[in-house]
Design an enzyme around this catalytic site. Structure first.
Site, PDB file in Angstrom:
ATOM      1  N   LYS A  84       0.793  -1.231   0.000  1.00 17.42           N
ATOM      2  CA  LYS A  84       0.000   0.000   0.000  1.00 17.42           C
ATOM      3  C   LYS A  84       0.830   1.289   0.000  1.00 17.42           C
ATOM      4  O   LYS A  84       0.370   2.339   0.440  1.00 17.42           O
ATOM      5  CB  LYS A  84      -0.983   0.057   1.190  1.00 17.42           C
ATOM      6  CG  LYS A  84      -1.923  -1.096   1.350  1.00 17.42           C
ATOM      7  CD  LYS A  84      -2.561  -1.595   0.077  1.00 17.42           C
ATOM      8  CE  LYS A  84      -3.490  -0.644  -0.614  1.00 17.42           C
ATOM      9  NZ  LYS A  84      -3.865  -1.167  -1.964  1.00 17.42           N
ATOM     10  N   ARG A 192       5.482   4.719   3.738  1.00 16.85           N
ATOM     11  CA  ARG A 192       4.405   5.709   3.711  1.00 16.85           C
ATOM     12  C   ARG A 192       4.016   5.996   5.151  1.00 16.85           C
ATOM     13  O   ARG A 192       4.271   5.146   6.028  1.00 16.85           O
ATOM     14  CB  ARG A 192       3.230   5.084   2.952  1.00 16.85           C
ATOM     15  CG  ARG A 192       1.968   5.890   2.906  1.00 16.85           C
ATOM     16  CD  ARG A 192       0.920   5.088   2.126  1.00 16.85           C
ATOM     17  NE  ARG A 192      -0.335   5.801   2.043  1.00 16.85           N
ATOM     18  CZ  ARG A 192      -1.432   5.330   1.461  1.00 16.85           C
ATOM     19  NH1 ARG A 192      -1.413   4.116   0.906  1.00 16.85           N
ATOM     20  NH2 ARG A 192      -2.544   6.028   1.433  1.00 16.85           N
ATOM     21  N   SER A 200      -5.045   2.066   4.747  1.00 14.27           N
ATOM     22  CA  SER A 200      -5.206   1.722   3.330  1.00 14.27           C
ATOM     23  C   SER A 200      -5.327   0.198   3.189  1.00 14.27           C
ATOM     24  O   SER A 200      -6.147  -0.312   2.411  1.00 14.27           O
ATOM     25  CB  SER A 200      -4.000   2.260   2.559  1.00 14.27           C
ATOM     26  OG  SER A 200      -4.008   1.804   1.251  1.00 14.27           O
TER      27      SER A 200
HETATM   28  N1  LIG Z   1       2.589   7.536  -7.915  1.00 13.87           N
HETATM   29  C1  LIG Z   1       2.281   7.080  -6.704  1.00 13.87           C
HETATM   30  N2  LIG Z   1       3.150   7.147  -5.707  1.00 13.87           N
HETATM   31  C2  LIG Z   1       2.857   6.707  -4.492  1.00 13.87           C
HETATM   32  N3  LIG Z   1       1.671   6.147  -4.157  1.00 13.87           N
HETATM   33  C3  LIG Z   1       0.754   6.055  -5.101  1.00 13.87           C
HETATM   34  C4  LIG Z   1       1.011   6.496  -6.415  1.00 13.87           C
HETATM   35  N4  LIG Z   1      -0.083   6.254  -7.121  1.00 13.87           N
HETATM   36  C5  LIG Z   1      -0.983   5.672  -6.308  1.00 13.87           C
HETATM   37  N5  LIG Z   1      -0.485   5.570  -5.085  1.00 13.87           N
HETATM   38  C6  LIG Z   1      -1.128   5.003  -3.884  1.00 13.87           C
HETATM   39  O1  LIG Z   1      -0.590   3.720  -3.677  1.00 13.87           O
HETATM   40  C7  LIG Z   1      -1.519   2.949  -2.934  1.00 13.87           C
HETATM   41  C8  LIG Z   1      -1.493   1.541  -3.453  1.00 13.87           C
HETATM   42  O2  LIG Z   1      -0.228   1.025  -3.179  1.00 13.87           O
HETATM   43  P1  LIG Z   1       0.294  -0.300  -3.799  1.00 13.87           P
HETATM   44  O3  LIG Z   1       0.147  -0.256  -5.256  1.00 13.87           O
HETATM   45  O4  LIG Z   1       1.668  -0.532  -3.248  1.00 13.87           O
HETATM   46  O5  LIG Z   1      -0.726  -1.372  -3.183  1.00 13.87           O
HETATM   47  S1  LIG Z   1      -0.525  -2.939  -3.107  1.00 13.87           S
HETATM   48  O6  LIG Z   1       0.463  -3.208  -2.068  1.00 13.87           O
HETATM   49  O7  LIG Z   1      -0.103  -3.412  -4.421  1.00 13.87           O
HETATM   50  O8  LIG Z   1      -1.841  -3.452  -2.731  1.00 13.87           O
HETATM   51  C9  LIG Z   1      -2.876   3.614  -3.079  1.00 13.87           C
HETATM   52  O9  LIG Z   1      -3.231   4.092  -1.791  1.00 13.87           O
HETATM   53  P2  LIG Z   1      -4.751   4.191  -1.300  1.00 13.87           P
HETATM   54  O10 LIG Z   1      -5.330   5.359  -2.047  1.00 13.87           O
HETATM   55  O11 LIG Z   1      -4.668   4.424   0.173  1.00 13.87           O
HETATM   56  O12 LIG Z   1      -5.399   2.900  -1.640  1.00 13.87           O
HETATM   57  C10 LIG Z   1      -2.604   4.763  -4.051  1.00 13.87           C
HETATM   58  O13 LIG Z   1      -3.293   5.944  -3.752  1.00 13.87           O
END
Ligand SMILES: Nc1ncnc2c1ncn2[C@@H]1O[C@H](COP(=O)(O)OS(=O)(=O)O)[C@@H](OP(=O)(O)O)[C@H]1O
Length: 545
Positions: A84, A192, A200
């Site tokens: 996340k 994060r 999340s």
């Molecule tokens: N560019 C960028 N940089 C940083 N973070 C971002 C970016 N784009 C999306 N997000 C936020 O990433 C969250 C999802 O993280 P992951 O893709 O690591 O999730 S997972 O572990 O694969 O389930 C998800 O968080 P939540 O909104 O809380 O769900 C996204 O908002």
């Protein structure tokens, strides 16, 4: 593995034989041959490829993918966490870089899941199939000989499995597999604000439960309709020239209502199914997919209706279930077992895909999610109680916190589920990873918020760390990043409960406050670690400790 017509022919008696042998299995007298299931990768030597002796050359002198290929070097870049924290966005970037080969699936789960790891490096390598446009393609094919799926053997390759950093085994396995000059690795870890991350994750779990419930409800609602339709196909009769897989797929396509097909859980099934169809062969995956349907009781529902209409057909249906799932699944009527036996069956948590009657399912059968209050507060409380019992350990020392977390957060042997706070304790996880053999200089840290707001500077530094040329990506907006994730990993969002911007509900204020306070000691240690721990990438995080 193709099921031959002979194998898939009707043999109702064998189903009931299996019930007997299953009973024997439960009593420790197994003659069912389950343990002998064919594993196509079982004899692969995990480190055979990695151990190939190559001349010592400084990898930094050969930064690009094609140069590495020519020099017969390989570097595996692993986005190892944290869940996340934007790992999918990072995966989308890296997979668009011309000198990086990205895995077929975003999350490979090779080093955290025992069943995958056991299959060896050959299975892992298959995530990077060899393409004709790869440099040295001919030579590599020749060298690889008669491998079923030639895989890219050299160059810079990447994958993103955010579970790795939280897993108790992944880091040591990575270090043991790749720690050599000609076949090395780099780890990328995103962090994060810990409370946001935990929330999340909670919300994603909630979406998953909703998906499961929707599937369950649809099964209840459509069971009869699906059954009627199946009848036309007479699934157990495989004598019409179509393979078992073709027939099953055809029936699914024809019988399953639209509303049902759009469900995330169903999409997952469909995805596996169509992949197998394209390959033109059945496999363990297909059987697993069918088993997941079995789990949701569809089979039993259909069977019940079937039985009411025509008992001989019902036997045939049982036989179908039996054959498709081979010795792993036993189609049983719960009434055939005594109360004690049912209790024992429930303890097996359907590991063997037993078909129960719904009323016989234990409370752990369908996933549950506690309210946020319970999920977070209970977790904090049990950690505090455990901490009191470890009075000699201090939360201001990294080594001691790592020990505390180890003592107070038991990572399940299989998978890691719903440990919202644990997975936000970045310092302890990083330290454990380093303790298990990963040099800090091989870890690159990224702060999620900074990455989201200005990715280019971070990516430039990351490219250098990975050993590829800098590259200007064409994604300029969050929408572009989202589109690229779906383009690169088309079924990811559809099937996993993941959303690009998934945090929709506010975290209850009191829990947020408590959690933030709870996380403070871990954050302070992380701060120290980032500044002085020898890891690369960002030296401080963007959130308040
Ligand atoms: N560019 C960028 N940089 C940083 N973070 C971002 C970016 N784009 C999306 N997000 C936020 O990433 C969250 C999802 O993280 P992951 O893709 O690591 O999730 S997972 O572990 O694969 O389930 C998800 O968080 P939540 O909104 O809380 O769900 C996204 O908002």
């Amino acid at each position: 593995m193709i099921l031959t017509e002979k194998e898939s022919s009707m043999d109702a008696a064998s189903t009931y034989d299996k019930i007997d042998s299953f009973k024997k299995y439960l009593s420790g007298d197994s003659t069912d041959g389950t343990e002998d299931l064919e594993d196509p990768f079982e004899d692969v030597d995990t480190v055979k490829v990695a151990q190939k002796a190559l001349p010592a050359i400084d990898p930094a002198d050969y930064p690009t993918h094609s140069q590495m290929v020519l020099e017969k070097r390989r570097r595996t870049v692993i986005v190892a966490g944290s869940q996340k924290c934007g790992t999918s966005a990072l995966a989308a970037y890296l997979s668009s870089h011309p000198s990086i080969r990205f895995s077929k699936m975003k999350e490979v789960h090779h080093f955290d899941q025992n069943s995958n790891f056991k299959r060896g490096l050959k299975k892992y390598d298959a995530q990077w199939p060899l393409e004709p446009e790869d440099p040295d393609f001919e030579a590599q094919v020749e060298e690889l000989g008669d491998l079923e799926e030639p895989t890219l053997r050299y160059g810079v390759r990447a994958e993103a499995t955010p579970y790795y950093i939280a897993s108790k085994d992944a880091c040591s396995r990575i270090a043991k597999t790749f720690d050599r000059e000609e076949d090395d690795y780099r780890l990328v870890v995103m962090i994060r604000e810990p409370t946001d991350r935990a929330w999340s994750e909670y919300q994603m779990e909630m979406r998953r439960i909703l998906d499961e419930n929707a599937m369950k409800e649809a099964l209840e609602k459509y069971a009869v309709e699906v059954f009627e339709c199946y009848m036309q196909f007479k699934i157990p009769v495989f004598a019409q020239g179509l393979s078992l897989e073709e027939k099953t797929l055809e029936a699914y396509n024809e019988c399953v209502p639209e509303e049902f097909m759009s469900l995330a859980r169903f999409k997952k099934f469909e995805k596996v199914m169509s992949r197998q169809m394209k390959k033109g062969r059945a496999s363990m995956n297909l059987r697993n997919a069918v088993k997941s349907q079995v789990k949701y009781n569809l089979v039993e529902k259909v069977q019940n209706c079937w039985e009411a209409k025509d008992p001989s057909e019902a036997d045939a249906f049982m036989s179908f279930v039996d054959k498709i799932s081979r010795s792993e699944t036993y189609a049983v009527d719960a009434d055939a077992f005594s109360a004690e036996e049912i209790q024992r069956l429930q303890k097996t948590k359907i590991k063997r895909g037993v078909i129960f009657k719904l009323s016989c399912l234990g409370p752990t059968f369908f996933e549950k999610l506690n309210s946020p209050q319970v999920a977070f507060s209970t977790d904090m409380q049990s950690y505090r109680t455990c901490k009191q019992a470890q009075a000699t350990l201090d939360e201001t020392s990294l080594t001691e916190v790592t020990q505390l977390v180890k003592a107070c957060y038991k990572t399940p042997a299989k998978g890691i589920t719903k440990q919202f706070l644990y997975r936000s304790m970045y310092a302890a996880q990083l330290q454990r990873c380093i303790d298990s053999g990963i040099s800090p200089s091989k870890i690159f840290l990224i702060d999620s918020e900074d990455f989201k707001s200005s990715p280019s500077g971070i990516l430039k530094e990351l490219h250098e760390f990975i050993g590829v040329e800098d590259f200007e990506y064409e994604f300029n907006t969050p929408e572009d990043v989202h589109a690229e994730i779906n383009n690169r990993f088309p079924t990811f969002e559809l099937t996993t409960g993941w959303r690009f911007d998934g945090s929709t509900e506010e975290m209850p204020e009191k829990i947020r406050k408590d959690t933030t306070l709870f996380m403070r000691p871990f954050n302070l240690l992380l701060k120290e670690m980032m500044a002085n721990g020898g890891m690369k990438g960002q030296k401080k995080y963007s959130f308040e400790p």
